[in-house]
Design a protein around this motif. Structure first.
Motif, PDB file in Angstrom:
ATOM      1  N   VAL A  56       7.550   7.905  -7.036  1.00  0.00           N
ATOM      2  CA  VAL A  56       8.606   7.917  -5.253  1.00  0.00           C
ATOM      3  C   VAL A  56       7.360   8.919  -4.459  1.00  0.00           C
ATOM      4  CG1 VAL A  56       9.465   8.466  -3.945  1.00  0.00           C
ATOM      5  CG2 VAL A  56      10.439   7.427  -6.720  1.00  0.00           C
ATOM      6  N   SER A  57       7.158   8.377  -3.067  1.00  0.00           N
ATOM      7  CA  SER A  57       6.504   9.198  -1.846  1.00  0.00           C
ATOM      8  C   SER A  57       7.375   9.327  -0.973  1.00  0.00           C
ATOM      9  CB  SER A  57       4.949   9.025  -1.952  1.00  0.00           C
ATOM     10  OG  SER A  57       5.105   7.733  -1.552  1.00  0.00           O
ATOM     11  N   VAL A  58       7.207  10.826  -0.464  1.00  0.00           N
ATOM     12  CA  VAL A  58       7.655  10.523   0.816  1.00  0.00           C
ATOM     13  C   VAL A  58       7.195  10.821   1.660  1.00  0.00           C
ATOM     14  CG1 VAL A  58       9.937  10.514   0.111  1.00  0.00           C
ATOM     15  CG2 VAL A  58       8.291  12.879   0.812  1.00  0.00           C
ATOM     16  N   PHE A  59       6.300  10.307   3.244  1.00  0.00           N
ATOM     17  CA  PHE A  59       5.634  10.758   3.962  1.00  0.00           C
ATOM     18  C   PHE A  59       6.239  10.677   5.358  1.00  0.00           C
ATOM     19  CE2 PHE A  59       5.789   5.851   2.854  1.00  0.00           C
ATOM     20  CZ  PHE A  59       5.878   5.902   4.179  1.00  0.00           C
ATOM     21  N   ALA A  60       5.969  11.435   6.808  1.00  0.00           N
ATOM     22  CA  ALA A  60       6.061  11.709   7.470  1.00  0.00           C
ATOM     23  C   ALA A  60       4.680  11.788   8.471  1.00  0.00           C
ATOM     24  CB  ALA A  60       6.709  12.836   8.132  1.00  0.00           C
ATOM     25  N   SER A  61       4.687  11.707   9.937  1.00  0.00           N
ATOM     26  CA  SER A  61       3.311  10.922  10.727  1.00  0.00           C
ATOM     27  C   SER A  61       3.865  11.563  12.183  1.00  0.00           C
ATOM     28  CB  SER A  61       2.194   9.918  10.245  1.00  0.00           C
ATOM     29  OG  SER A  61       2.453   9.251  10.834  1.00  0.00           O
ATOM     30  N   GLY A  62       2.967  12.075  13.361  1.00  0.00           N
ATOM     31  CA  GLY A  62       3.250  11.792  14.728  1.00  0.00           C
ATOM     32  C   GLY A  62       1.853  11.871  14.859  1.00  0.00           C
ATOM     33  N   LYS A  64       0.888  -1.328  -0.067  1.00  0.00           N
ATOM     34  CA  LYS A  64       0.254   0.150   0.209  1.00  0.00           C
ATOM     35  C   LYS A  64       0.925   1.082   0.273  1.00  0.00           C
ATOM     36  CE  LYS A  64      -4.073  -0.325   0.301  1.00  0.00           C
ATOM     37  NZ  LYS A  64      -4.868  -0.476  -0.986  1.00  0.00           N
ATOM     38  N   THR A  65       1.162   2.017  -1.415  1.00  0.00           N
ATOM     39  CA  THR A  65       2.083   2.571  -1.382  1.00  0.00           C
ATOM     40  C   THR A  65       1.784   4.089  -1.397  1.00  0.00           C
ATOM     41  OG1 THR A  65       2.280   2.579  -4.272  1.00  0.00           O
ATOM     42  CG2 THR A  65       3.973   1.519  -2.412  1.00  0.00           C
ATOM     43  N   ASP A  66       0.291   4.121  -1.192  1.00  0.00           N
ATOM     44  CA  ASP A  66      -0.703   5.131  -1.925  1.00  0.00           C
ATOM     45  C   ASP A  66      -0.865   5.807  -0.538  1.00  0.00           C
ATOM     46  OD1 ASP A  66      -2.026   3.397  -0.627  1.00  0.00           O
ATOM     47  OD2 ASP A  66      -3.701   3.505  -2.703  1.00  0.00           O
ATOM     48  N   THR A  67      -0.451   5.835   0.978  1.00  0.00           N
ATOM     49  CA  THR A  67      -0.528   6.281   2.196  1.00  0.00           C
ATOM     50  C   THR A  67       0.221   6.050   3.038  1.00  0.00           C
ATOM     51  OG1 THR A  67      -2.685   5.980   3.847  1.00  0.00           O
ATOM     52  CG2 THR A  67      -1.489   4.140   2.752  1.00  0.00           C
ATOM     53  N   VAL A 124       6.744  -3.071 -10.078  1.00  0.00           N
ATOM     54  CA  VAL A 124       7.495  -3.083  -9.022  1.00  0.00           C
ATOM     55  C   VAL A 124       6.419  -2.169  -7.897  1.00  0.00           C
ATOM     56  CG1 VAL A 124       8.507  -1.656  -9.149  1.00  0.00           C
ATOM     57  CG2 VAL A 124       9.938  -2.673  -7.064  1.00  0.00           C
ATOM     58  N   SER A 125       6.686  -2.855  -6.215  1.00  0.00           N
ATOM     59  CA  SER A 125       6.313  -1.578  -5.890  1.00  0.00           C
ATOM     60  C   SER A 125       6.856  -1.482  -3.720  1.00  0.00           C
ATOM     61  CB  SER A 125       4.961  -1.690  -4.981  1.00  0.00           C
ATOM     62  OG  SER A 125       4.643  -2.803  -4.811  1.00  0.00           O
ATOM     63  N   LEU A 126       7.800  -1.053  -3.376  1.00  0.00           N
ATOM     64  CA  LEU A 126       8.570  -0.695  -2.396  1.00  0.00           C
ATOM     65  C   LEU A 126       7.526  -0.099  -1.448  1.00  0.00           C
ATOM     66  CD1 LEU A 126      11.716  -0.693  -3.779  1.00  0.00           C
ATOM     67  CD2 LEU A 126      10.443  -2.825  -3.216  1.00  0.00           C
ATOM     68  N   LYS A 127       8.136  -0.449   0.117  1.00  0.00           N
ATOM     69  CA  LYS A 127       7.548   1.256   1.178  1.00  0.00           C
ATOM     70  C   LYS A 127       8.736   0.613   2.169  1.00  0.00           C
ATOM     71  CE  LYS A 127       3.407   2.933   3.550  1.00  0.00           C
ATOM     72  NZ  LYS A 127       2.272   2.707   3.073  1.00  0.00           N
ATOM     73  N   ALA A 128       9.081   1.288   2.983  1.00  0.00           N
ATOM     74  CA  ALA A 128      10.244   1.363   3.667  1.00  0.00           C
ATOM     75  C   ALA A 128       9.560   2.866   5.081  1.00  0.00           C
ATOM     76  CB  ALA A 128      11.413   1.617   3.732  1.00  0.00           C
ATOM     77  N   ASN A 129       9.380   2.554   6.010  1.00  0.00           N
ATOM     78  CA  ASN A 129       7.999   2.889   7.541  1.00  0.00           C
ATOM     79  C   ASN A 129       9.419   3.239   8.899  1.00  0.00           C
ATOM     80  OD1 ASN A 129       6.121   4.887   7.804  1.00  0.00           O
ATOM     81  ND2 ASN A 129       5.714   2.752   9.446  1.00  0.00           N
ATOM     82  N   GLY A 167       8.780   7.677   5.603  1.00  0.00           N
ATOM     83  CA  GLY A 167       9.334   6.960   5.478  1.00  0.00           C
ATOM     84  C   GLY A 167       9.368   7.686   3.659  1.00  0.00           C
ATOM     85  N   ALA A 168       9.007   6.361   2.792  1.00  0.00           N
ATOM     86  CA  ALA A 168       9.091   6.196   1.370  1.00  0.00           C
ATOM     87  C   ALA A 168       8.588   5.061   0.462  1.00  0.00           C
ATOM     88  CB  ALA A 168      10.182   6.468   0.416  1.00  0.00           C
ATOM     89  N   ALA A 169       8.321   5.158  -0.141  1.00  0.00           N
ATOM     90  CA  ALA A 169       7.334   4.326  -1.282  1.00  0.00           C
ATOM     91  C   ALA A 169       7.824   4.650  -3.025  1.00  0.00           C
ATOM     92  CB  ALA A 169       5.882   4.333  -0.794  1.00  0.00           C
ATOM     93  N   TRP A 170       7.528   3.795  -3.675  1.00  0.00           N
ATOM     94  CA  TRP A 170       8.010   3.788  -4.750  1.00  0.00           C
ATOM     95  C   TRP A 170       6.689   2.561  -5.872  1.00  0.00           C
ATOM     96  CZ3 TRP A 170      11.358   0.744  -8.253  1.00  0.00           C
ATOM     97  CH2 TRP A 170      11.237   1.347  -9.630  1.00  0.00           C
ATOM     98  N   ARG A 171       6.423   2.673  -6.934  1.00  0.00           N
ATOM     99  CA  ARG A 171       5.904   2.880  -7.808  1.00  0.00           C
ATOM    100  C   ARG A 171       6.166   2.307  -9.388  1.00  0.00           C
ATOM    101  NH1 ARG A 171       0.854  -0.622  -5.684  1.00  0.00           N
ATOM    102  NH2 ARG A 171      -0.101  -0.033  -4.855  1.00  0.00           N
ATOM    103  N   GLY A 172       6.770   1.956  -9.863  1.00  0.00           N
ATOM    104  CA  GLY A 172       7.516   1.338 -10.897  1.00  0.00           C
ATOM    105  C   GLY A 172       7.004   0.603 -11.750  1.00  0.00           C
TER     106      GLY A 172
END
Length: 661
Positions: free
Chosen positions: A431-437, A30-33, A491-496, A476-481
């Protein structure tokens, strides 16, 4: 059908539309969130042939099982929270069935309070952490497990008529056998009914060395009934009613379901009967003429009863107790979609009325816990790849015990404001980047009436006016390609990366505060030729502070260890799918002289291999038949998972045959 995820609106660096990207692995990422969420669909549920819900989600990064091969004496832990200490669960991990909250009160040495069968469900969603949890509950620190029951239309395909699905599953380790019968009836386009009956028997299993695990076998007859009626001039409203029921009987087993060995324990043995029921009534209205209304009204009732009777002649109340938990919840929520200038909003707002009733028993204070909650989540899309999602929840509580034990009597009012925000930016490259608190609080529970106060540092604290608190930061960051290694691949990747601090803890034995840090990795890859690969990993670090001395301990006894999952497979259209899976865990040790909790430290590392095959004939007399073959723990590895009190099962060969009519 094999799970197919369609990833739309792929663009190149110039912003030109490239078409859809299709990933045909078993589990998408789930790279879209910005929320850390993993979804297990019907295909993977069937493929795993799991005997418990815990086994089903065991491969999700951040999830740890406590004796997960048994419904009793096991538990689910997410990011170090949930099943910890001597108790099976706590409020920090929430479980819902069709939106109904399941019991989460502590219960000494019984283990999990989720006894339902995996065959009743078509999907499981695991949200890790706090940021995506505010519309579901308070105090969710580890995460949320959402179960959704099957619908008749899943089998009728929306066509009028009957459908019958019969499945049989056999397992060699413990002579397991499962029968699953589903009858779906759609008398009209607007009306559908489904009945699902599952009978599961699992004998005593052995480990990789051929030794009995010490946990009893079990029989769990389970069934679910579900109906749905769609109505309105534009068929924009519906009513659905679902009911699930699971039972289990254990005879002459140790009361201590977590640590007791069914073969060697000679004292404190009991007959245990468990009955688990959930009813959910849902009304939905989504008029096509208005984006401001997408209404859901959900009335749910969950009842969990555990009846223990001593078989050794003991008159101790602990071994002759009936525990019963009832949770009634009314949720009214609406999703409104609208624009303010160039800013698009998806606003989810709602109110919840919750009442938890627990029957009083030995070492288990009863009473009533009434709550009112309001939540508001606004997903704001700026239209340039940037989105911000603030979330807010307010919850008030009136908790009371008026049972026969005067030491437990009392009534208290508590409340809390909690919330968080997530930010996400997606580049044109995919490529997407994200952050949360996020910040949350666990309000007092009925179990705390028997230990209302403690004194430390010259100050006395009342558990019934204290809420456990936690704060989590994530980045984190994610990528769909696509077309990465060959034309048509995806390919889809996500690191958190996450960091959680929890303090003012009342549900952790001897621990006043905890710091947990970790990295979760997920990836999926597929090709036009039918090859696919998946990877997930969880790397963790931890620390905790003593409740009594307030000194840092240098470790957290209930923490899990680093894990890695790899899966590689090949499919031939819809007919044949072959896959290999490896799950590995790093050896765990801490620097303390003693190690409390479930497991004895250190815990050795291990790697376990599984093989799976699915065959669906597309023509001939076997058309409509699914044949699944699997081998868990192929090399019969003898190992004990971190935090478990028993060795894991040895090699288990499984065969499933399913026929649809």
């Amino acid at each position: 059908m094999f799970p197919v995820q369609v990833l739309a609106q792929a663009q190149n660096e110039d912003g030109q539309y490239l078409g859809t990207i299709i990933i045909e692995s078993k589990r998408d990422v789930k790279t879209d969130t910005a929320t850390a969420v993993t979804e297990i669909d019907q295909e993977e549920i069937d493929d795993r042939q799991a005997s418990t819900i815990a086994e089903l989600i065991s491969s999700v990064p951040g999830v740890t099982l406590i004796n997960g091969n048994s419904p009793v004496g096991g538990g689910i832990q997410i990011r170090g929270f949930g099943a910890t200490g001597l108790y099976g669960t706590n409020q920090k991990v929430m479980i819902t069935i069709d939106g109904a909250s399941q019991g989460s009160e502590e219960l000494y040495r019984i283990g999990t309070q989720l006894f339902t069968d995996a065959e009743l469900f078509k999907s499981v969603s695991v949200i890790r952490g706090t940021v995506g949890s505010f519309e579901y509950g308070s105090g969710i620190v580890g995460g949320l497990v959402q179960l959704e029951t099957k619908d008749a239309s899943d089998f009728t395909g929306g066509e009028i008529g009957y459908r019958l699905r019969q499945g049989l599953t056999f397992g060699t380790n413990g002579d397991g056998i499962t029968s699953s019968t589903i009858l779906a009836w759609q008398p009209s386009q607007d009306l559908e009914f489904m009945a699902n009956y599952t009978w599961r028997r699992q004998g005593e299993q052995t480990d990789g060395d051929g030794n009995n695990l010490g946990s009893p076998g079990f029989k769990t007859p389970s069934f679910s009934l579900k109906g749905k009626y769609t109505f309105g001039a534009a068929r924009d409203q519906f009513l659905s009613l679902s009911y699930t029921d699971s039972q289990m009987a254990e005879r002459d087993v140790p009361y201590d379901a977590v640590n007791g060995n069914v073969a060697t324990s000679t004292t404190d043995r009991v007959d245990r009967d468990i009955h688990y029921k959930t009813t959910v009534l849902t009304y939905g209205w989504n008029p096509g003429h208005s984006d401001l209304i997408d209404l859901r009204v959900i009335l749910s009732y969950a009842d969990s009863a555990i009846d223990n009777t001593s078989t050794t002649g003991s008159t101790t109340g602990l071994y002759n107790a009936k525990h019963e938990y009832e949770t009634t919840k009314l949720t009214v929520k609406n999703t409104a979609r609208f624009d303010t200038g160039s800013l698009s909003h998806e606003v989810r707002a709602g109110v919840e009325l919750i009442q938890k009733d627990r029957k009083e028993a030995a070492s288990a204070p009863g009473g009533r816990d009434k709550r009112v909650a309001f939540f508001l989540i606004d997903e704001m899309d700026f239209g340039n790849g940037f989105s911000v999602t603030p979330a807010l929840r307010y919850e008030s509580q009136n908790i009371a015990n008026t049972g026969p034990n005067p030491l437990w009597n009392g009534e208290y009012d508590n409340d809390a404001v909690m919330g968080g925000v997530s930010l996400r930016y997606e580049f044109a490259s995919g490529v997407s980047v994200f952050a949360s608190g996020a910040y949350t609080e666990s309000l007092p529970i009925l179990d705390d009436f028997d230990r209302q106060a403690y004194t430390t540092g010259g100050r006395t604290y009342n558990y019934m006016t204290m809420s456990e608190k936690a704060r989590t930061w994530e980045i984190g960051a994610a990528w769909r390609g696509s077309d990465l290694l060959s034309a048509g691949d995806a390919v889809s990747l996500k690191a958190n990366l996450y960091q959680t601090s929890a303090w003012a803890l009342t549900s952790e034995s001897g621990v006043g505060s905890v710091d947990l840090r970790g990295v979760e990795l997920e990836g999926a890859y597929s090709t036009d030729a039918g090859y696919y690969a998946e990877i997930s990993a969880n790397i963790v670090d931890n620390d905790s502070r003593s409740m009594t001395t307030q000194n840092w301990l240098g470790y957290y006894a209930q923490s899990t260890t680093d894990t890695l999952r790899l899966a590689v497979g090949k499919r031939w259209d819809d007919e044949l799918d072959l896959s290999w899976e490896m799950f590995a865990a790093k050896a765990y040790s801490d620097t303390s002289t003693t190690c409390t909790g479930f497991a004895t430290c250190p815990s050795p590392g291990y790697g376990v291999h599984n093989l799976r095959a699915t065959y669906r004939p597309q023509s001939g007399v076997l058309e409509g038949t699914e044949i699944r073959f699997g081998i868990d723990n192929v090399f019969d590895r003898d190992y004990r998972a971190r935090l478990a009190t028993r060795d894991a099962p040895g090699r288990n060969v499984k065969l499933s045959i399913v026929k649809s009519f």
